[in-house]
Design a protein around this motif. Structure first.
Motif, short mmCIF file in Angstrom:
data_model
loop_
_atom_site.label_atom_id
_atom_site.label_comp_id
_atom_site.label_asym_id
_atom_site.label_seq_id
_atom_site.Cartn_x
_atom_site.Cartn_y
_atom_site.Cartn_z
N LEU A 108 0.76 -1.45 0.06
CA LEU A 108 0.14 0.00 0.37
C LEU A 108 1.20 1.47 0.21
CD1 LEU A 108 -2.81 0.93 0.10
CD2 LEU A 108 -2.26 1.16 2.93
N ALA A 109 1.36 1.23 0.77
CA ALA A 109 2.97 2.79 0.71
C ALA A 109 3.34 2.93 -0.67
CB ALA A 109 3.60 2.06 1.90
N LEU A 110 3.47 1.48 -0.80
CA LEU A 110 4.68 1.97 -2.54
C LEU A 110 3.12 2.44 -3.74
CD1 LEU A 110 6.27 -1.55 -3.05
CD2 LEU A 110 7.23 0.82 -2.92
N PHE A 111 2.10 2.17 -3.38
CA PHE A 111 0.88 2.47 -4.12
C PHE A 111 0.78 3.63 -3.79
CE2 PHE A 111 -3.56 3.12 -4.64
CZ PHE A 111 -3.54 2.75 -6.28
N LEU A 112 0.42 4.37 -2.92
CA LEU A 112 0.39 5.76 -2.41
C LEU A 112 1.73 6.07 -3.44
CD1 LEU A 112 -0.58 4.75 1.02
CD2 LEU A 112 -2.03 6.33 -0.87
N THR A 113 2.99 6.44 -3.59
CA THR A 113 3.93 6.60 -3.46
C THR A 113 4.08 7.10 -5.18
OG1 THR A 113 5.28 5.16 -3.46
CG2 THR A 113 5.63 6.35 -1.13
N GLU A 148 3.31 2.04 -9.98
CA GLU A 148 3.08 0.81 -10.98
C GLU A 148 2.15 -0.37 -10.13
OE1 GLU A 148 2.78 0.78 -14.77
OE2 GLU A 148 2.02 3.52 -14.56
N LEU A 149 2.26 -1.84 -9.13
CA LEU A 149 2.36 -2.26 -9.04
C LEU A 149 1.49 -3.60 -10.17
CD1 LEU A 149 2.15 -1.16 -5.51
CD2 LEU A 149 4.07 -1.45 -6.78
N ASP A 150 1.93 -4.69 -9.59
CA ASP A 150 1.27 -6.13 -10.10
C ASP A 150 1.50 -6.78 -8.54
OD1 ASP A 150 3.93 -6.58 -10.82
OD2 ASP A 150 3.06 -7.40 -12.39
N GLN A 151 0.89 -8.51 -9.32
CA GLN A 151 0.83 -9.47 -8.50
C GLN A 151 2.30 -9.59 -8.26
OE1 GLN A 151 -1.24 -12.81 -10.10
NE2 GLN A 151 -2.94 -11.99 -9.85
N SER A 152 3.48 -10.14 -8.70
CA SER A 152 4.61 -9.75 -8.96
C SER A 152 5.29 -9.42 -7.95
CB SER A 152 5.45 -9.86 -10.03
OG SER A 152 5.50 -9.49 -10.37
N PHE A 195 3.70 -7.52 -5.08
CA PHE A 195 3.76 -8.12 -4.17
C PHE A 195 4.49 -9.53 -3.02
CE2 PHE A 195 1.09 -10.17 -0.85
CZ PHE A 195 0.51 -9.48 0.27
N LEU A 196 4.79 -10.26 -4.29
CA LEU A 196 5.43 -11.49 -3.71
C LEU A 196 6.53 -10.78 -3.57
CD1 LEU A 196 4.77 -14.14 -6.43
CD2 LEU A 196 3.78 -13.79 -4.30
N LYS A 197 7.34 -10.03 -4.03
CA LYS A 197 8.70 -8.91 -3.38
C LYS A 197 8.41 -8.39 -1.81
CE LYS A 197 9.43 -7.79 -8.48
NZ LYS A 197 9.39 -6.93 -9.68
N CYS A 198 7.29 -8.01 -2.14
CA CYS A 198 7.33 -7.58 -1.12
C CYS A 198 7.13 -8.43 0.31
CB CYS A 198 5.69 -6.44 -0.59
SG CYS A 198 5.83 -5.23 -1.48
N LEU A 199 6.51 -9.34 0.01
CA LEU A 199 6.59 -10.31 1.33
C LEU A 199 8.04 -11.16 1.00
CD1 LEU A 199 3.99 -12.14 1.74
CD2 LEU A 199 4.85 -13.54 0.42
N SER A 200 8.76 -10.68 0.51
CA SER A 200 9.83 -11.91 0.28
C SER A 200 10.80 -10.51 1.53
CB SER A 200 10.80 -11.77 -0.85
OG SER A 200 11.19 -11.11 -1.71
#
Length: 88
Positions: free
Chosen positions: A22-27, A30-34, A36-41
């Motif tokens: 969400l913080a990356l989206f607010l800045t 442009e995000l996709d599903q991959s 979110f996996l980077k955020c998870l790691s």
């Protein structure tokens, strides 16, 4: 007892990854599903560091360095995102 710990840590991992996403989206990223996996790691690496008693306080630097390298943010943007995610 162990199952409860696993459930709590899994929920913490998902919530923290969602906050980073969400913080990356607010800045304006442009995000996709991959992504979110980077955020998870990134979140998993920071959580593992928090279990080490001596170096647990450097997890903010893990956030900043990982966000800078993975998402190509500037130092200031990565620092703001890292502080927000470390506090939450």
């Amino acid at each position: 007892m162990v199952i409860a710990l696993i459930v709590v840590l899994s929920l913490q991992l998902l919530i923290s990854s969602g906050v980073l996403f969400l913080a990356l989206f607010l800045t304006g990223e442009e995000l996709d599903q991959s992504d979110f996996l980077k955020c998870l790691s990134i979140t998993l690496a920071a959580m593992i560091l928090n279990f080490v008693p001596v170096v647990g306080f450097i997890s903010i630097f893990v956030w900043v360095a990982a966000v800078m390298s993975v998402f190509e943010k500037t130092w200031l943007e990565a620092l703001i995102i890292g502080i927000v995610c470390a506090v939450i």
